[in-house]
Design a protein around this motif. Structure first.
Motif, PDB file in Angstrom:
ATOM      1  N   VAL A  37      -6.484  13.584   5.138  1.00 49.72           N
ATOM      2  CA  VAL A  37      -7.636  12.762   5.490  1.00 49.72           C
ATOM      3  C   VAL A  37      -7.524  12.417   6.963  1.00 49.72           C
ATOM      4  O   VAL A  37      -6.458  12.038   7.437  1.00 49.72           O
ATOM      5  CB  VAL A  37      -7.676  11.480   4.625  1.00 49.72           C
ATOM      6  N   ARG A  38      -8.618  12.574   7.671  1.00 47.56           N
ATOM      7  CA  ARG A  38      -8.613  12.318   9.111  1.00 47.56           C
ATOM      8  C   ARG A  38      -8.175  10.887   9.402  1.00 47.56           C
ATOM      9  O   ARG A  38      -8.600   9.943   8.749  1.00 47.56           O
ATOM     10  CB  ARG A  38      -9.998  12.550   9.680  1.00 47.56           C
ATOM     11  N   GLY A  39      -7.315  10.748  10.400  1.00 50.64           N
ATOM     12  CA  GLY A  39      -6.817   9.429  10.779  1.00 50.64           C
ATOM     13  C   GLY A  39      -5.531   9.105  10.051  1.00 50.64           C
ATOM     14  O   GLY A  39      -4.902   9.963   9.437  1.00 50.64           O
ATOM     15  N   HIS A  40      -5.157   7.859  10.149  1.00 53.52           N
ATOM     16  CA  HIS A  40      -3.958   7.394   9.454  1.00 53.52           C
ATOM     17  C   HIS A  40      -4.113   5.911   9.211  1.00 53.52           C
ATOM     18  O   HIS A  40      -5.067   5.292   9.636  1.00 53.52           O
ATOM     19  CB  HIS A  40      -2.691   7.715  10.259  1.00 53.52           C
ATOM     20  N   ALA A  77       0.832  -1.209   0.000  1.00 59.48           N
ATOM     21  CA  ALA A  77       0.000   0.000   0.000  1.00 59.48           C
ATOM     22  C   ALA A  77       0.866   1.258   0.000  1.00 59.48           C
ATOM     23  O   ALA A  77       0.558   2.240  -0.669  1.00 59.48           O
ATOM     24  CB  ALA A  77      -0.940  -0.003   1.203  1.00 59.48           C
ATOM     25  N   ARG A  78       1.979   1.229   0.746  1.00 63.34           N
ATOM     26  CA  ARG A  78       2.893   2.373   0.774  1.00 63.34           C
ATOM     27  C   ARG A  78       3.472   2.652  -0.612  1.00 63.34           C
ATOM     28  O   ARG A  78       3.531   3.783  -1.064  1.00 63.34           O
ATOM     29  CB  ARG A  78       4.034   2.134   1.768  1.00 63.34           C
ATOM     30  N   SER A  79       3.860   1.579  -1.316  1.00 62.19           N
ATOM     31  CA  SER A  79       4.439   1.791  -2.644  1.00 62.19           C
ATOM     32  C   SER A  79       3.389   2.327  -3.618  1.00 62.19           C
ATOM     33  O   SER A  79       3.693   3.182  -4.449  1.00 62.19           O
ATOM     34  CB  SER A  79       5.088   0.517  -3.172  1.00 62.19           C
ATOM     35  N   SER A 101      -7.102   2.872   5.890  1.00 63.23           N
ATOM     36  CA  SER A 101      -8.366   3.520   5.510  1.00 63.23           C
ATOM     37  C   SER A 101      -8.129   4.942   5.032  1.00 63.23           C
ATOM     38  O   SER A 101      -8.707   5.375   4.030  1.00 63.23           O
ATOM     39  CB  SER A 101      -9.376   3.483   6.660  1.00 63.23           C
ATOM     40  N   ALA A 102      -7.282   5.700   5.711  1.00 61.03           N
ATOM     41  CA  ALA A 102      -6.974   7.056   5.272  1.00 61.03           C
ATOM     42  C   ALA A 102      -6.253   7.039   3.926  1.00 61.03           C
ATOM     43  O   ALA A 102      -6.508   7.873   3.058  1.00 61.03           O
ATOM     44  CB  ALA A 102      -6.132   7.773   6.315  1.00 61.03           C
TER      45      ALA A 102
END
Length: 167
Positions: A135-138, A83-85, A141-142
């Motif tokens: 986007v709220r959160g981290h 997901a990071r990439s 989901s964010a």
């Protein structure tokens, strides 16, 4: 020592000020959420673990030790790295060049993935469109919301779209 905690950047956590277990014993509070860390096993290999800690109390309520629970998060860490990439590829790889405008950006997410997002588009005639969102959160989901925002931007924002019209 069987495990040696390190954070995502390789910094050692097993010291009196950073060790999650030590902190739980000193403060008398358990961890509110699991802590994600990289642990070094006796054979020097690393494993991603989530750590939950809680103080251990005697019958009088005095803290006499601590309990530390580890959960292997290797599969989840692999998913987060993917997901990071993907998220990194959504961010501009180079800043546009417009006459009289020079832009630079640095992106340091709190976790492997997060809800912060930016994009820069050349608009011509020395103008750039800049979109910055938090986007709220981290976490995942964010990050998914930022991917959705990138998709909206690509489909709705033309060179003459005003910020008001886009929003």
């Amino acid at each position: 020592q069987v495990l040696n905690h390190v954070d995502k950047d390789g910094n050692r956590l097993c010291s009196t000020t950073l060790c999650p277990l030590h902190r739980a014993m000193v403060t008398g509070r358990e961890s509110a959420t699991p802590i994600l860390a990289r642990a070094r096993k006796a054979d020097e290999s690393r494993v991603t673990v989530s750590i939950s800690v809680a103080p251990l109390r005697d019958a009088a309520g005095n803290v006499v030790g601590g309990i530390e629970t580890f959960r292997d998060e290797t599969a989840q860490a692999r998913d987060l790295e993917f997901a990071r990439s993907v998220q990194q590829h959504l961010l501009p790889q180079a800043m546009p060049r417009e006459e009289g405008v020079r832009l630079e950006a640095r992106y340091y997410p709190r976790d492997l993935v997060g809800g912060d997002f930016y994009d820069v588009r050349p608009l011509g005639r020395g103008r750039c469109g800049i979109l910055v969102a938090d986007v709220r959160g981290h976490g995942v989901s964010a990050a998914l919301y930022t991917m959705w925002l990138k998709s909206l931007e690509e489909n709705l924002a033309g060179p003459e779209t005003s910020p008001e019209a886009f929003m």
